[in-house]
Design an enzyme around this catalytic site. Structure first.
Site, short mmCIF file in Angstrom:
data_model
loop_
_atom_site.label_atom_id
_atom_site.label_comp_id
_atom_site.label_asym_id
_atom_site.label_seq_id
_atom_site.Cartn_x
_atom_site.Cartn_y
_atom_site.Cartn_z
N ARG A 25 -44.43 -12.50 -26.91
CA ARG A 25 -44.40 -11.11 -27.49
C ARG A 25 -45.82 -10.39 -26.98
O ARG A 25 -46.28 -9.44 -27.95
CB ARG A 25 -44.17 -10.98 -28.83
N ARG A 29 -46.79 -4.57 -29.98
CA ARG A 29 -47.38 -3.74 -31.03
C ARG A 29 -48.88 -3.80 -31.65
O ARG A 29 -49.17 -2.91 -32.08
CB ARG A 29 -46.31 -3.92 -32.20
N ARG A 38 -45.14 4.18 -27.19
CA ARG A 38 -44.16 4.15 -28.20
C ARG A 38 -43.85 5.34 -29.01
O ARG A 38 -42.76 5.67 -29.49
CB ARG A 38 -44.33 2.96 -29.18
N ASP A 74 -35.82 -7.02 -24.16
CA ASP A 74 -35.45 -7.39 -25.53
C ASP A 74 -34.03 -8.33 -25.44
O ASP A 74 -33.30 -7.98 -24.57
CB ASP A 74 -34.86 -6.41 -26.41
N TYR A 151 -27.39 -11.96 -34.63
CA TYR A 151 -27.33 -10.38 -34.79
C TYR A 151 -25.91 -9.99 -34.70
O TYR A 151 -25.96 -8.89 -35.53
CB TYR A 151 -28.48 -9.89 -33.95
O1 CP3 Z 1 -44.03 -9.35 -24.59
C1 CP3 Z 1 -42.99 -9.94 -25.00
O2 CP3 Z 1 -42.71 -11.02 -25.40
C2 CP3 Z 1 -41.92 -9.14 -24.06
C3 CP3 Z 1 -41.29 -8.34 -25.08
C4 CP3 Z 1 -39.97 -8.98 -26.14
C5 CP3 Z 1 -39.68 -7.90 -27.21
N1 CP3 Z 1 -38.57 -8.78 -27.73
C6 CP3 Z 1 -40.03 -6.47 -27.28
C7 CP3 Z 1 -39.99 -5.96 -28.44
C8 CP3 Z 1 -39.42 -10.11 -26.14
C9 CP3 Z 1 -39.70 -11.32 -25.61
C10 CP3 Z 1 -38.58 -9.94 -27.20
C11 CP3 Z 1 -37.71 -11.02 -27.92
C12 CP3 Z 1 -37.12 -10.87 -29.12
N2 CP3 Z 1 -36.39 -9.59 -29.59
C13 CP3 Z 1 -36.65 -11.89 -29.98
C14 CP3 Z 1 -37.21 -13.42 -29.81
C15 CP3 Z 1 -38.39 -13.43 -30.11
C16 CP3 Z 1 -38.89 -13.87 -31.41
O3 CP3 Z 1 -39.62 -12.73 -31.66
O4 CP3 Z 1 -38.20 -14.52 -32.02
C17 CP3 Z 1 -35.98 -11.44 -31.00
C18 CP3 Z 1 -35.52 -12.27 -32.27
C19 CP3 Z 1 -35.61 -10.09 -30.65
C20 CP3 Z 1 -34.79 -8.93 -31.57
C21 CP3 Z 1 -36.00 -8.02 -32.10
N3 CP3 Z 1 -36.54 -7.08 -31.17
C22 CP3 Z 1 -36.35 -7.75 -33.39
C23 CP3 Z 1 -36.13 -8.70 -34.61
C24 CP3 Z 1 -36.98 -6.56 -33.41
C25 CP3 Z 1 -37.73 -5.84 -34.33
C26 CP3 Z 1 -38.88 -6.74 -34.96
C27 CP3 Z 1 -40.33 -6.60 -34.26
O5 CP3 Z 1 -40.43 -7.75 -33.66
O6 CP3 Z 1 -40.75 -5.50 -34.07
C28 CP3 Z 1 -36.98 -6.10 -31.85
C29 CP3 Z 1 -37.86 -4.97 -31.60
C30 CP3 Z 1 -38.85 -5.19 -30.37
N4 CP3 Z 1 -38.56 -5.95 -29.03
C31 CP3 Z 1 -40.27 -4.79 -30.22
C32 CP3 Z 1 -40.79 -5.16 -29.30
C33 CP3 Z 1 -42.20 -4.85 -28.77
C34 CP3 Z 1 -40.94 -3.91 -31.50
C35 CP3 Z 1 -40.17 -2.46 -31.56
C36 CP3 Z 1 -40.69 -1.27 -30.89
O7 CP3 Z 1 -41.58 -1.75 -29.96
O8 CP3 Z 1 -40.21 -0.21 -31.06
#
Ligand code: CP3
Length: 343
Positions: A25, A29, A38, A74, A151
């Site tokens: 990740r 953020r 964002r 994502d 999910y």
């Molecule tokens: O840098 C990286 O790793 C690439 C980007 C990436 C995102 N999501 C961007 C994102 C990756 C690899 C993911 C994978 C992801 N998404 C997972 C597996 C990894 C883990 O953390 O367990 C999961 C479970 C998700 C589902 C998901 N997406 C959730 C639960 C959320 C909200 C909570 C959070 O982490 O903020 C997201 C949103 C998300 N995906 C954000 C980002 C940068 C944040 C929200 C936003 O940018 O508006």
């Protein structure tokens, strides 16, 4: 050829002068330049606009110089492409307004033409490869079928994913059909990602640790293994299961190139359970990036000594937290770059 091939070498198990480093990740953020984007564009606009996704992907690289980039996207673009509505609500997270609870709803889930439905991802990969200019490899990723099912059934995040488990245990036929549809879609999707330019792929099983060891084999690992088998001749595959230390031995017998380890498992135990031969990735406690930089550096050096510099990729044990100070993230990466092995 890629200039800095430390990451690819580690995936092949080759000897390296120091281990490679990246952070799960890392595109996200905790970076002010990410927050700036964002504020202007909603989540899926960022994912679906190749110029934005590629820019966000390289932001952490410009700042910290990791040895690999991971595409900004994502895991939930897969259910979205399968005809399941997915929203990303600010300050809430993923929201799926029509969760799946029955055989009929599973029947309505499609295995899409990923080339068409997810074309924006491949365009983002091509744009990112241009920005990276062959300096470092690019990682593509997908969620594990089980984590995606979580999910789809729960409709949102959860601490326990009890509804997802209930669906699997009370309606196993439908659950397995859904898992297979997700698996088939994911295989086609990851193959296209590699064709578009990804140099390795990682499967995130973020909720695998919710399952018992027996249920993990039935509802998660067998599907991850199908993905590994389908991809192994095309690209290195990293399998990361959070909370899945109990499955490491089984995982180490697969054709994965590396296994992700979370911070609850010691390096010694991870090496023991995996037989000492497969490349491991991890496992710094993401909260420990809140320690002062000097302490972070000390702990990172110790972690490398414990895992060993070869067959090892330095990473966190799960995604970086939004409240991590920039200088602390920098200390983590710098500690690896400054690492000198003790012979
Ligand atoms: O840098 C990286 O790793 C690439 C980007 C990436 C995102 N999501 C961007 C994102 C990756 C690899 C993911 C994978 C992801 N998404 C997972 C597996 C990894 C883990 O953390 O367990 C999961 C479970 C998700 C589902 C998901 N997406 C959730 C639960 C959320 C909200 C909570 C959070 O982490 O903020 C997201 C949103 C998300 N995906 C954000 C980002 C940068 C944040 C929200 C936003 O940018 O508006």
């Amino acid at each position: 050829m890629i200039n800095n091939d430390l990451f690819l070498k580690a995936l092949k198990g080759e000897t390296v002068e120091r281990p490679p480093v990246w952070m799960m990740r890392q595109a996200g953020r905790y970076l002010p330049e990410f927050i700036a984007i964002r504020e202007k564009y909603d989540f899926f606009t960022r994912c679906k606009t190749p110029e934005l996704a590629s820019e966000i992907t390289v932001q952490p690289i410009r700042r910290f110089g990791m040895d690999a980039a991971i595409l900004f996207s994502d895991i939930l673009v897969i259910p979205q492409a399968m005809n399941i509505e997915v929203q990303m609500k600010p300050n809430f997270g993923p929201y799926l307004p029509n969760p799946i609870h029955s055989q009929k709803e599973v029947d309505n889930v499609i295995v899409p033409d990923v080339k068409q439905e997810l074309d924006y991802v491949y365009q983002a990969i091509k744009a990112t490869k241009e920005l990276l200019n062959n300096e470092i490899p690019l990682i593509g990723f997908a969620g594990s079928p089980w984590t995606i099912l979580c999910y789809c059934v729960e409709g949102q995040g959860s601490k326990t994913f009890n509804k997802a488990k209930e669906f699997c245990f009370t309606n196993p036929v439908a659950a397995h059909q859904l898992l297979q549809k997700i698996t088939d879609t994911t295989i086609a999707y990851l193959k296209e990602k590699v064709l578009a330019g990804c140099n390795a792929v990682q499967i995130f099983d973020s909720w695998g640790g919710m399952l018992s060891p027996t249920d993990y084999q039935e509802f998660s690992w067998q599907y991850i293994n199908q993905i590994i088998e389908a991809l192994k001749d095309l690209t290195p595959v990293i399998a990361f299961g959070k909370g899945c230390w109990f499955a490491l031995h089984e995982m180490s017998k697969s054709n994965a190139s590396a296994l992700g380890i979370d911070w609850t498992c010691t390096a010694r135990n991870a090496r023991y359970l995996t037989g000492g031969n497969i490349t491991l990735q991890g496992n710094f406690d993401p909260s420990r990036l809140l320690s002062p930089p000097s302490e972070i550096k000390k702990m990172v050096r110790q972690m490398i000594d414990e895992f060993g510099k070869d067959k090892y990729i330095v990473n966190l044990g799960h995604g970086i937290l939004p409240n991590i100070p920039l200088e602390n993230a920098k200390a983590f990466v710098d500690a690896v770059k400054e690492y000198e092995p003790v012979y």
